[in-house]
Design a protein around this motif. Structure first.
Motif, PDB file in Angstrom:
ATOM      1  N   SER A   1       0.986  -1.323   0.185  1.00 57.26           N
ATOM      2  CA  SER A   1      -0.004  -0.035  -0.079  1.00 57.26           C
ATOM      3  C   SER A   1       0.985   1.232   0.006  1.00 57.26           C
ATOM      4  O   SER A   1       1.720   1.380   0.715  1.00 57.26           O
ATOM      5  N   LEU A   2       0.684   2.254  -0.711  1.00 60.37           N
ATOM      6  CA  LEU A   2       1.336   3.378  -0.844  1.00 60.37           C
ATOM      7  C   LEU A   2       0.318   4.335  -0.359  1.00 60.37           C
ATOM      8  O   LEU A   2      -1.038   4.659  -0.556  1.00 60.37           O
ATOM      9  N   SER A   3       0.702   5.436   0.588  1.00 56.85           N
ATOM     10  CA  SER A   3       0.064   6.241   1.065  1.00 56.85           C
ATOM     11  C   SER A   3       0.494   7.831   0.798  1.00 56.85           C
ATOM     12  O   SER A   3       1.827   8.049   1.101  1.00 56.85           O
ATOM     13  N   LEU A   4      -0.371   8.582   0.313  1.00 55.37           N
ATOM     14  CA  LEU A   4      -0.295  10.023   0.138  1.00 55.37           C
ATOM     15  C   LEU A   4      -1.282  10.673   0.818  1.00 55.37           C
ATOM     16  O   LEU A   4      -2.549  10.349   0.978  1.00 55.37           O
ATOM     17  N   THR A   5      -0.850  11.737   1.571  1.00 50.58           N
ATOM     18  CA  THR A   5      -1.592  12.820   2.366  1.00 50.58           C
ATOM     19  C   THR A   5      -1.400  14.216   2.087  1.00 50.58           C
ATOM     20  O   THR A   5      -0.599  14.536   1.369  1.00 50.58           O
ATOM     21  N   GLY A   6      -2.517  14.992   2.035  1.00 45.46           N
ATOM     22  CA  GLY A   6      -2.345  16.408   2.232  1.00 45.46           C
ATOM     23  C   GLY A   6      -2.493  16.701   0.480  1.00 45.46           C
ATOM     24  O   GLY A   6      -2.011  17.636   0.266  1.00 45.46           O
ATOM     25  N   VAL A   7      -3.077  15.768  -0.211  1.00 39.29           N
ATOM     26  CA  VAL A   7      -3.231  16.152  -1.772  1.00 39.29           C
ATOM     27  C   VAL A   7      -3.846  17.036  -1.939  1.00 39.29           C
ATOM     28  O   VAL A   7      -5.142  17.188  -1.194  1.00 39.29           O
ATOM     29  N   ASP A   8      -3.572  18.093  -2.868  1.00 42.27           N
ATOM     30  CA  ASP A   8      -4.439  19.274  -3.131  1.00 42.27           C
ATOM     31  C   ASP A   8      -5.732  19.129  -3.847  1.00 42.27           C
ATOM     32  O   ASP A   8      -5.798  18.132  -4.679  1.00 42.27           O
ATOM     33  N   LEU A   9      -6.901  19.380  -3.271  1.00 44.65           N
ATOM     34  CA  LEU A   9      -8.330  19.161  -3.773  1.00 44.65           C
ATOM     35  C   LEU A   9      -7.956  19.433  -5.143  1.00 44.65           C
ATOM     36  O   LEU A   9      -9.057  18.933  -5.938  1.00 44.65           O
ATOM     37  N   ARG A  10      -7.649  20.460  -5.825  1.00 47.26           N
ATOM     38  CA  ARG A  10      -7.627  20.868  -7.219  1.00 47.26           C
ATOM     39  C   ARG A  10      -7.107  19.542  -7.863  1.00 47.26           C
ATOM     40  O   ARG A  10      -7.375  19.541  -9.170  1.00 47.26           O
ATOM     41  N   ASN A  11      -6.488  18.794  -7.295  1.00 47.90           N
ATOM     42  CA  ASN A  11      -6.031  17.647  -8.067  1.00 47.90           C
ATOM     43  C   ASN A  11      -6.980  16.394  -8.036  1.00 47.90           C
ATOM     44  O   ASN A  11      -6.646  15.338  -8.743  1.00 47.90           O
ATOM     45  N   ALA A  12      -8.079  16.407  -7.154  1.00 46.44           N
ATOM     46  CA  ALA A  12      -8.832  15.437  -6.736  1.00 46.44           C
ATOM     47  C   ALA A  12      -9.642  14.745  -8.260  1.00 46.44           C
ATOM     48  O   ALA A  12      -9.767  13.628  -8.575  1.00 46.44           O
TER      49      ALA A  12
ATOM     50  N   PHE B   1      -7.650   1.723  -5.463  1.00 46.11           N
ATOM     51  CA  PHE B   1      -7.138   2.975  -5.032  1.00 46.11           C
ATOM     52  C   PHE B   1      -8.433   3.491  -4.382  1.00 46.11           C
ATOM     53  O   PHE B   1      -9.495   3.317  -4.424  1.00 46.11           O
ATOM     54  N   SER B   2      -7.995   4.456  -3.551  1.00 43.17           N
ATOM     55  CA  SER B   2      -9.338   5.161  -2.503  1.00 43.17           C
ATOM     56  C   SER B   2      -8.759   6.624  -2.388  1.00 43.17           C
ATOM     57  O   SER B   2      -7.645   6.724  -2.273  1.00 43.17           O
ATOM     58  N   LEU B   3      -9.667   7.450  -2.234  1.00 40.85           N
ATOM     59  CA  LEU B   3      -9.397   8.799  -2.113  1.00 40.85           C
ATOM     60  C   LEU B   3     -10.516   9.271  -1.193  1.00 40.85           C
ATOM     61  O   LEU B   3     -11.604   9.138  -1.241  1.00 40.85           O
ATOM     62  N   SER B   4      -9.993   9.858   0.250  1.00 40.18           N
ATOM     63  CA  SER B   4     -10.871  10.414   1.069  1.00 40.18           C
ATOM     64  C   SER B   4     -10.550  11.879   1.311  1.00 40.18           C
ATOM     65  O   SER B   4      -9.309  12.159   1.458  1.00 40.18           O
ATOM     66  N   ALA B   5     -11.451  12.713   1.151  1.00 34.73           N
ATOM     67  CA  ALA B   5     -11.283  14.027   1.231  1.00 34.73           C
ATOM     68  C   ALA B   5     -11.909  14.766   2.509  1.00 34.73           C
ATOM     69  O   ALA B   5     -12.788  14.675   3.146  1.00 34.73           O
ATOM     70  N   ASN B   6     -11.119  16.032   2.837  1.00 34.27           N
ATOM     71  CA  ASN B   6     -12.011  17.073   3.866  1.00 34.27           C
ATOM     72  C   ASN B   6     -12.082  18.150   3.050  1.00 34.27           C
ATOM     73  O   ASN B   6     -12.103  18.056   1.995  1.00 34.27           O
TER      74      ASN B   6
END
Length: 160
Positions: free
Chosen positions: A86-97, A139-144
């Motif tokens: 599993s690869l983890s990325l955090t703090g991804v800019d929502l403009r890239n979502a 893959f999964s994406l969770s956003a705030n």
């Protein structure tokens, strides 16, 4: 069975002070970029490092501070197995979502290398070794409100 590491890499790993970082590349099966990251479109390849500064190896720049924080444990065996990472990325800019969600990640190639870096952040070929090569299974994406967390589940060649 011991890994076929160069003598320089073995010495670097045996040293009392060493710094080992990840060099991660994600590319489509045909080698093209999956999408462009960054609001200024300056980053077109998905090459990440968990170092505190960008690193260049083999004419490829691995980008720091784009959210990559690490990967799950990688185990090696001489037997064929269904290896998963599993690869983890955090703090991804929502403009890239939107670009992330529309990218064709399933089946994308993932290569993880470890690099032993010197105090001046230089990397020599003899101090880099590959620890995983496989493909994105899911893959999964969770956003705030401001950022997103992104998880890539990868499998080795026997996971298909």
């Amino acid at each position: 069975m011991p890994r076929d590491l160069s003598t320089t890499a073995q010495s670097g790993l045996a040293g009392t002070t060493r710094r080992v970082v990840d060099l991660v590349s994600i590319s489509s099966q045909d080698g093209t970029a999956l999408f462009v990251i960054g609001t200024d479109s300056s980053v077109s390849a998905l090459n990440f490092t968990n170092c505190d500064t960008n690193l260049t190896f083999d004419s490829v720049t691995y980008n720091a501070n784009l959210g990559y924080i690490g990967h799950s444990e990688i185990s090696e065996t001489v037997n064929a197995n269904n290896e998963k990472v599993s690869l983890s990325l955090t703090g991804v800019d929502l403009r890239n979502a939107e670009a992330i969600l529309n990218a064709n990640f399933v089946g994308a190639k993932v290569v993880i290398r470890k690099a032993i870096i010197d105090a001046d952040y230089t990397i020599t070929t003899s101090k880099v070794y590959e620890v995983f090569e496989g493909f994105v299974n899911t893959f999964s994406l969770s956003a705030n409100q401001d950022t997103a967390d992104f998880q890539l589940e990868c499998g080795g060649p026997f996971s298909a």
